[in-house]
Design a protein around this motif. Structure first.
Motif, mmCIF file in Angstrom:
data_model
loop_
_atom_site.group_PDB
_atom_site.id
_atom_site.type_symbol
_atom_site.label_atom_id
_atom_site.label_comp_id
_atom_site.label_asym_id
_atom_site.label_seq_id
_atom_site.Cartn_x
_atom_site.Cartn_y
_atom_site.Cartn_z
ATOM 1 N N ASN A 1 0.129 -2.049 -5.751
ATOM 2 C CA ASN A 1 1.540 -2.299 -5.442
ATOM 3 C C ASN A 1 2.286 -1.000 -5.107
ATOM 4 O O ASN A 1 3.390 -1.041 -4.570
ATOM 5 C CB ASN A 1 2.227 -2.986 -6.632
ATOM 6 C CG ASN A 1 2.286 -2.110 -7.866
ATOM 7 O OD1 ASN A 1 1.289 -1.929 -8.563
ATOM 8 N ND2 ASN A 1 3.455 -1.568 -8.152
ATOM 9 N N THR A 2 1.663 0.150 -5.383
ATOM 10 C CA THR A 2 2.287 1.431 -5.046
ATOM 11 C C THR A 2 1.898 1.926 -3.659
ATOM 12 O O THR A 2 2.350 2.994 -3.233
ATOM 13 C CB THR A 2 1.896 2.505 -6.081
ATOM 14 O OG1 THR A 2 0.471 2.587 -6.151
ATOM 15 C CG2 THR A 2 2.455 2.161 -7.451
ATOM 16 N N ASN A 3 1.061 1.188 -2.950
ATOM 17 C CA ASN A 3 0.661 1.586 -1.599
ATOM 18 C C ASN A 3 1.881 1.686 -0.685
ATOM 19 O O ASN A 3 2.855 0.952 -0.845
ATOM 20 C CB ASN A 3 -0.325 0.579 -1.002
ATOM 21 C CG ASN A 3 -1.725 0.753 -1.527
ATOM 22 O OD1 ASN A 3 -2.057 1.801 -2.090
ATOM 23 N ND2 ASN A 3 -2.566 -0.253 -1.361
ATOM 24 N N GLY A 4 1.796 2.582 0.290
ATOM 25 C CA GLY A 4 2.881 2.687 1.266
ATOM 26 C C GLY A 4 4.130 3.351 0.725
ATOM 27 O O GLY A 4 5.189 3.249 1.342
ATOM 28 N N ASN A 5 4.017 4.056 -0.397
ATOM 29 C CA ASN A 5 5.194 4.697 -0.976
ATOM 30 C C ASN A 5 5.780 5.739 -0.016
ATOM 31 O O ASN A 5 5.060 6.626 0.453
ATOM 32 C CB ASN A 5 4.828 5.365 -2.304
ATOM 33 C CG ASN A 5 6.037 5.906 -3.038
ATOM 34 O OD1 ASN A 5 7.111 5.309 -3.006
ATOM 35 N ND2 ASN A 5 5.874 7.037 -3.696
ATOM 36 N N LEU A 6 7.059 5.608 0.303
ATOM 37 C CA LEU A 6 7.799 6.506 1.192
ATOM 38 C C LEU A 6 7.300 6.481 2.640
ATOM 39 O O LEU A 6 7.634 7.365 3.415
ATOM 40 C CB LEU A 6 7.775 7.949 0.659
ATOM 41 C CG LEU A 6 8.450 8.194 -0.703
ATOM 42 C CD1 LEU A 6 8.356 9.665 -1.072
ATOM 43 C CD2 LEU A 6 9.909 7.738 -0.681
ATOM 44 N N TYR A 7 6.523 5.476 3.004
ATOM 45 C CA TYR A 7 6.076 5.369 4.390
ATOM 46 C C TYR A 7 7.259 5.232 5.340
ATOM 47 O O TYR A 7 7.204 5.712 6.479
ATOM 48 C CB TYR A 7 5.156 4.154 4.562
ATOM 49 C CG TYR A 7 3.699 4.439 4.295
ATOM 50 C CD1 TYR A 7 3.303 5.557 3.549
ATOM 51 C CD2 TYR A 7 2.701 3.604 4.776
ATOM 52 C CE1 TYR A 7 1.971 5.812 3.300
ATOM 53 C CE2 TYR A 7 1.357 3.858 4.534
ATOM 54 C CZ TYR A 7 0.989 4.947 3.786
ATOM 55 O OH TYR A 7 -0.336 5.197 3.554
#
Length: 333
Positions: free
Chosen positions: A254-260
């Motif tokens: 669920n932390t994937n793509g953080n600040l993408y």
């Protein structure tokens, strides 16, 4: 019907040539920055930075955020913004790696990731185009909702991928002429994005909507439908990026793509896409992604703190916006 006088034609052509020249100069400048960064990496950590495996790693990491940035470039060119791309990547990655989804194998994971991305893009597009919501608010709501749903699906746990055909894409044996499959996908998305923006009616409509929505409407363009398509395109790119991230990490979190969202916007801006809309460049956005990814890699190899890295990125963004404003003033002069 508006008539163009003979005197206006040369002036318009001069403006177009000037814009093209500035774009070439901007891209050459980014190439210069990238070359300087490569030189810095080669001087500070020659054995590690210039190793073939490290260069493959840089390109692979750039591929995931790069695909997201292609979609973001279209949205920004139209005068919009999408703050939800990172959360959509997270939601798509965890939904595609549940035990139920993995039972369908490679095709099930890929289809789910793309379908979730398109679904989220559809919601964003409907809210912005037909609901009349400001893109900032609509996509901010999607950011919060998608992150919450991703956390609910995983219960805060990492979902390990057990499908061999998916994991095999990330091993060296799957490389084509030494190029990772993820990089090839990124190259294909980039080429398709460039053609779509620069060689199709869809691209011209996107630029027209970003430049002047009312003028675009009077010219016969369905502005609302065009904006819907653009957010669908952004969602599609997020779904593809989620699948690439699954291959790269071998899991869904669920932390994937953080600040993408910040990285994609920053890459598009320093690449020359106008934040207020009306001008976009896929080539510049890709160069922006490579610049940021190389900076991250150099900082990691030299064991520098991540906070210094973020400060450096912020300084680059500010400098790029200031250059954009000066270029815009020179173009109006």
């Amino acid at each position: 019907m508006t008539l163009t006088t003979p005197a206006e034609v040369p002036a318009r052509d001069r403006r177009r040539r000037a814009l093209g020249l500035r774009a070439d100069v901007r891209n050459l400048s980014l190439l210069g920055v990238l070359a300087a960064l490569i030189a810095v990496g080669g001087l500070t950590r020659p054995a590690e930075f210039l190793a073939g495996s490290n260069l493959q790693l840089v390109l692979t990491q750039a591929s995931v955020i790069g695909v997201v940035t292609v979609g973001m470039t279209f949205v920004i060119t139209s005068g919009g913004i999408d703050l939800s791309v990172g959360a959509i990547v997270a939601l798509a990655s965890v939904w595609a790696t549940t035990l139920a989804t993995q039972e369908f194998g490679f095709s099930g994971i890929l289809f789910t990731a793309v379908a979730v991305g398109l679904g989220c893009g559809l919601v964003n597009g409907v809210l912005v185009a037909y609901g009349g919501m400001v893109p900032f608010i609509a996509t901010l709501a999607m950011l919060a909702s998608a992150r919450g749903l991703a956390l609910q699906i995983t219960d805060g746990k990492t979902q390990i991928v057990t499908v061999p055909s998916v994991l095999d894409l990330g091993v060296p044996d799957a490389y084509v002429l030494g190029i990772p499959p993820l990089v090839l996908v990124f190259a294909a998305v980039t080429a398709a994005g460039w053609l779509l923006l620069n060689r199709t009616t869809f691209g011209r409509r996107t630029v027209a909507v970003g430049g002047n929505p009312e003028a675009a409407r009077l010219a016969g363009i369905d502005v609302r439908r065009q904006r819907l398509y653009l957010y669908l395109l952004s969602g599609l790119c997020c779904g593809i990026a989620a699948f690439l991230l699954i291959v790269l990490a071998g899991s869904g979190q669920n932390t994937n793509g953080n600040l993408y969202e910040l990285d994609a916007i920053a890459a598009a801006i320093i690449g020359g896409t106008l934040l207020s809309g009306g001008r976009g460049t896929i080539v510049g956005s890709v160069l922006g992604v490579l610049v940021f990814t190389t900076i991250t890699n150099i900082f990691a190899l030299n064991n520098l703190q991540s906070d210094v890295q973020q400060i450096a990125k912020g300084a680059i963004i500010v400098a790029a916006v200031l250059v954009q404003r000066r270029t815009a003033r020179d173009g109006d002069a």
